[in-house]
Design an enzyme around this catalytic site. Structure first.
Site, PDB file in Angstrom:
ATOM      1  CB  ALA A  13      -0.934   0.003   1.209  1.00 41.04           C
ATOM      2  NE  ARG A  15       6.060   1.671  -6.070  1.00 38.83           N
ATOM      3  CZ  ARG A  15       7.292   1.696  -6.569  1.00 38.83           C
ATOM      4  NH1 ARG A  15       7.985   2.819  -6.568  1.00 38.83           N
ATOM      5  NH2 ARG A  15       7.822   0.587  -7.058  1.00 38.83           N
ATOM      6  CG  ASP A  62       9.224 -11.069   2.431  1.00 42.95           C
ATOM      7  OD1 ASP A  62       8.339 -11.293   1.581  1.00 42.95           O
ATOM      8  OD2 ASP A  62      10.304 -11.703   2.465  1.00 42.95           O
ATOM      9  CB  SER A 141      -4.168  -9.703 -12.989  1.00 41.47           C
ATOM     10  OG  SER A 141      -3.846  -9.216 -14.278  1.00 41.47           O
ATOM     11  CE1 TYR A 154       1.086  -9.504 -11.637  1.00 43.15           C
ATOM     12  CE2 TYR A 154      -0.258  -9.736 -13.610  1.00 43.15           C
ATOM     13  CZ  TYR A 154      -0.010  -9.130 -12.396  1.00 43.15           C
ATOM     14  OH  TYR A 154      -0.861  -8.163 -11.921  1.00 43.15           O
ATOM     15  CB  ALA A 156       1.124 -19.255 -13.220  1.00 40.33           C
ATOM     16  CE  LYS A 158      -1.517 -10.494  -9.357  1.00 43.88           C
ATOM     17  NZ  LYS A 158      -1.739  -9.951  -7.996  1.00 43.88           N
ATOM     18  CB  ILE A 187      -4.456  -0.119 -13.522  1.00 38.78           C
ATOM     19  CG1 ILE A 187      -5.592  -1.156 -13.505  1.00 38.78           C
ATOM     20  CG2 ILE A 187      -4.717   1.022 -12.544  1.00 38.78           C
ATOM     21  CD1 ILE A 187      -6.950  -0.610 -13.872  1.00 38.78           C
TER      22      ILE A 187
END
Length: 246
Positions: A13, A15, A62, A141, A154, A156, A158, A187
């Site tokens: 969070a 940014r 983390d 996503s 990425y 996989a 999501k 976005i």
């Protein structure tokens, strides 16, 4: 006597989309926990949101570390006394064609995006179950639905987030805990703004609304899913892509 403020943890969070979600929920009167690996930036974001009158805590986390996630939830509990809402937004990319992708980039993306979502949900849900209330929103996503060339790791991760959302929704619904996902499309964030203009134009040409989305567009969908208006919605995925995915 007024109802106590709800407390929301938002991962990643400092940014971008996560920051927009934190700002939206702060405006709604919630206590906010800014969780991010980038601690200095998280502290700056927390200070910015505090100016609106919200109570904000910044925690370096983390999300792929169970110890860090445990500490995040414990610090939230000791500061605010509850974990009502969890937004699993933390995520990274390490793009490459699958035949060229190295093992470390595969492992890192799955560890942050999928394992991190699982760990945060697991630890937060333990507190939510005690009070028989909770709202979890996971950041998926459209890549996890369509697949994206050059983003096998990425996509996989999501797709896994979507399956995790549905499984945990079945497990925790009896405790009045809803778990949903939001699947953003293209976005405009710090990451996508660095793309060449021709790449941006290629994406936008495929979007029905003919514009890129904003972090605020995603934040609005997240806010709906944790609101009383969505109390009978769980295990679903809201597509926030402007018609990129129809």
């Amino acid at each position: 006597m007024s109802e106590p403020r709800q407390t929301a943890i938002i991962t990643g969070a400092a940014r971008g989309i996560g920051k927009a979600i934190a700002q939206k929920l702060a405006q709604a009167g919630m206590n906010i926990v800014i969780s991010d690996i980038m601690h200095e930036e998280a502290v700056r974001t927390a200070a910015e949101i505090e100016k609106s009158g919200a109570c904000v805590l910044a925690v370096k986390t983390d999300v792929s570390s169970a110890c860090d996630v445990d500490a995040l939830v414990k610090q939230t509990m000791s500061t605010f006394g509850a974990v009502d809402i969890l937004i699993n937004n933390a995520g990274i990319t390490r793009d490459n064609l699958s035949i060229r992708m190295n093992e470390s980039d595969w492992d890192l993306v799955l560890s942050i995006n999928l394992k991190g979502t699982f760990l945060c949900s697991q630890y937060a849900a333990k507190e939510m179950m005690k009070k028989r209330f909770g709202r979890i929103v996971n950041m998926a996503s459209v890549s996890g639905i369509l697949g994206t060339a050059g983003q096998a790791n990425y996509a996989a991760s999501k797709a896994g987030v979507i399956a995790l959302t549905k499984s945990m929704a079945r497990e925790l619904g009896g405790r009045n805990i809803t778990i949903n996902a939001v699947a953003p499309g293209f976005i405009l964030t710090e990451m996508t703004e660095k793309l060449p203009d021709h790449v941006k134009e290629a994406y936008i040409s495929q979007i029905a609304l003919k514009r890129a989305g904003t972090p605020e567009d995603v934040a609005a969908a997240v806010h709906f899913l944790i609101s009383p208006a969505a109390q009978y919605i769980t295990g679903t995925v809201i597509n926030v892509s402007g018609g990129l995915l129809i």
